[in-house]
Design an enzyme around this catalytic site. Structure first.
Site, mmCIF file in Angstrom:
data_model
loop_
_atom_site.group_PDB
_atom_site.id
_atom_site.type_symbol
_atom_site.label_atom_id
_atom_site.label_comp_id
_atom_site.label_asym_id
_atom_site.label_seq_id
_atom_site.Cartn_x
_atom_site.Cartn_y
_atom_site.Cartn_z
ATOM 1 C CD GLU A 166 -3.017 -1.049 2.405
ATOM 2 O OE1 GLU A 166 -2.805 -0.114 3.149
ATOM 3 O OE2 GLU A 166 -4.015 -1.680 2.253
ATOM 4 C CD GLU A 371 -3.155 -5.857 4.361
ATOM 5 O OE1 GLU A 371 -3.943 -5.074 4.626
ATOM 6 O OE2 GLU A 371 -1.930 -5.631 4.385
HETATM 7 C C1 BGP Z 1 -4.275 -1.872 5.776
HETATM 8 C C2 BGP Z 1 -2.766 -2.258 6.239
HETATM 9 C C3 BGP Z 1 -2.740 -3.130 7.246
HETATM 10 C C4 BGP Z 1 -3.816 -3.358 8.289
HETATM 11 C C5 BGP Z 1 -5.125 -2.804 7.884
HETATM 12 C C6 BGP Z 1 -5.987 -2.410 8.864
HETATM 13 O O1 BGP Z 1 -4.395 -0.712 5.056
HETATM 14 O O2 BGP Z 1 -2.001 -2.895 4.963
HETATM 15 O O3 BGP Z 1 -1.313 -3.060 7.762
HETATM 16 O O4 BGP Z 1 -3.501 -2.259 9.508
HETATM 17 O O5 BGP Z 1 -4.956 -1.813 6.792
HETATM 18 O O6 BGP Z 1 -6.144 -1.094 9.282
HETATM 19 P P1 BGP Z 1 -6.559 -0.731 10.874
HETATM 20 O O7 BGP Z 1 -5.777 -1.350 11.729
HETATM 21 O O8 BGP Z 1 -6.177 0.922 10.841
HETATM 22 O O9 BGP Z 1 -8.079 -0.889 10.778
#
Ligand code: BGP
Length: 469
Positions: A166, A371
């Protein structure tokens, strides 16, 4: 079984170093920007909690891999902490880090789980930030050197590599909206950092190809990048201004990284827009553009959480453009389904729309979902029974909904080859700390970080075993 996935489909989860390993600086890890930021401003992190020992994947990885096996993973993505592997930034290795990452790789392979490694997941080494982070050409070159070192150390066993996770998020966080250190609000600096991040990807890919050609890496190794992607929908598709707003949003949030990384060239409409607003910077060289052109990725991972819905501006913007929202407003669909713990809309069909975009406009590049997931705070708590078992049916519904559209995309000719969920286990996240829980595994932080499988974990284990549902 209705939803059967193609043979060799990758099932698994993803984690990142910063969010799971724990710092363990006594084993030689240097600070990343998050370590420094937390020392300065702990109040910016939910509950005032830094990553500390996170969920101690550093010491618990062998047991975690046993649990992956129980979840029937055939693949797993994790990231290397640059600041652990090369603490001084100068090519001198931290042997303890080499030992740790070798341990993880070997243990995964011994369990029949294919490692996917990402080189950069938000954790800029502090020493590199001091040199200017992604605004600096020097850091770009250090990144390419780090990439080469990692390929040589681990590439005899690891065949799936990613440069960035990302990359737009550090741009948004560091340069546009202030949610990552150094919390600057300067569009021009953000554009410069974007360009250099793209160049760093191409330089790492170049290094990878050279090593592959020389036989240092196996011939079937591939390298990609992971982008955060959201389909962009206009409020009213019959309203010219809304459609125009959605198009501009897409230029900034999709085409910005996707075009140079997959097609080797910057999107012309985006360049035109930047030029019109005097935002096109001129520090690049023809040689760099050639490197970007010649070193596109072999395959793409994308993270999908929510769609973007956009409308034309309610109030016309004036003055300097200081972020993409100069051109459009966000719009909430009144009847949307959303995760109330995280505030994000849930729209499973978005994954299909993105895969069709890649099929039709990006030469159907091999792609996998790197993801996808649902961060629950109160939700997981409310679903916990008196024995502590988490009956997270909402997560199962979420995954099922997305897998359904993934399967539809496969049937419509998408080159989709796998699905990794965020995440293996509940973990720490940048500024949200331990608030949102995404795991198939619950981590009991009151009880020695003991892991236990949630209902969704038992469910996905069956889906992976059957290669469908
Ligand atoms: C994505 C990232 C992850 C993870 C996820 C959830 O953008 O790649 O690293 O953290 O988001 O985000 P959050 O924990 O802020 O809800």
């Amino acid at each position: 079984m209705k939803h059967k996935f193609k043979e060799g489909f990758y099932w698994g989860t993803a984690i990142s170093a910063l969010q799971t390993e724990g710092t363990h600086s006594d084993d030689g890890k240097a600070d990343s920007t998050f370590d420094v930021w937390f020392k300065d401003e702990p109040e910016r992190f939910f509950g005032g909690e830094g990553n500390g020992i996170a969920v101690d994947f550093y010491h618990m990885y062998k047991d975690d891999i046993k649990l992956m096996k129980e979840l029937n993973h055939n693949s797993f993505r994790f990231s290397i902490a640059w600041s652990r592997l090369i603490p001084n930034g100068d090519g001198v290795l931290n042997e303890k880090a080499v030992e740790f990452y070798n341990g993880v790789i070997d243990e995964l392979l011994a369990n029949g789980i294919e490692p996917f490694i990402c080189l950069f997941h938000f954790d800029m080494p502090w020493i590199m930030q001091e040199k200017g982070g992604w605004e600096s050409l020097e850091v770009v070159n250090y990144f390419a050197e780090y990439a080469g070192i990692a390929f040589k150390l681990f590439g005899d066993r690891v065949k799936k590599w990613f440069t960035h996770n990302e990359p737009i998020v550090p741009i948004e966080g560091c340069y546009l909206y202030g949610f990552h250190y150094p919390k600057i609000n300067d569009f021009r600096r953000g554009i410069k950092a974007t360009y250099y991040t793209i160049l760093s990807n191409a330089k790492a890919v170049k290094k990878f190809r050279e090593l592959r050609e020389r036989g240092v890496l196996s011939k079937d190794s591939t390298i990609g990048a992971i982008l955060s992607m959201s389909p962009v929908y206009p409020r009213d598709e019959n309203d010219v201004e809304d459609v125009k707003a959605a198009k501009i949003c897409e230029l900034f949030f999709t085409n910005s990284f996707l075009d140079p990384m997959v097609k080797g060239a910057f999107n012309k409409e985006l360049l035109k827009l930047l030029k019109t607003h005097n935002l096109l910077l001129d520090f690049y060289t023809e040689e760099e553009l050639t490197i970007i052109k010649e070193n596109t990725i072999d395959f793409l991972g994308f993270n999908y959480y929510f769609p973007r819905r956009v409308k034309s501006k309610d109030i016309r913007s004036e003055g300097e453009v200081n972020n993409p929202e100069y051109f459009f407003d966000h719009y909430e669909l009144p009847e949307r389904l959303f995760n109330k713990d995280r505030g994000w809309e849930i729209y499973p069909k978005g994954v299909y729309d993105l895969l069709m975009l890649l099929k039709d406009e990006y030469s159907n590049i091999p792609v996998y979902i790197s993801e996808n997931g649902i961060g629950r705070h109160n939700g997981d708590q409310e679903d916990t029974d008196e024995n502590g078992y988490i009956n997270d049916d909402a997560r199962i519904e979420f995954v099922k909904g997305h897998l359904n559209w993934l399967w539809e995309a496969q049937e419509s000719g998408s080159n989709i080859c796998g699905y990794h969920m965020w995440s293996l286990m509940d973990n720490w996240s940048m500024s949200n700390a331990f608030k949102n829980k995404y795991g198939f595994l619950y981590v009991d932080r009151e009880n020695g970080l003991k892991r236990s499988i949630k209902k969704s974990g038992h469910w996905i284990a069956k889906v992976s075993e059957n290669n469908g549902f």
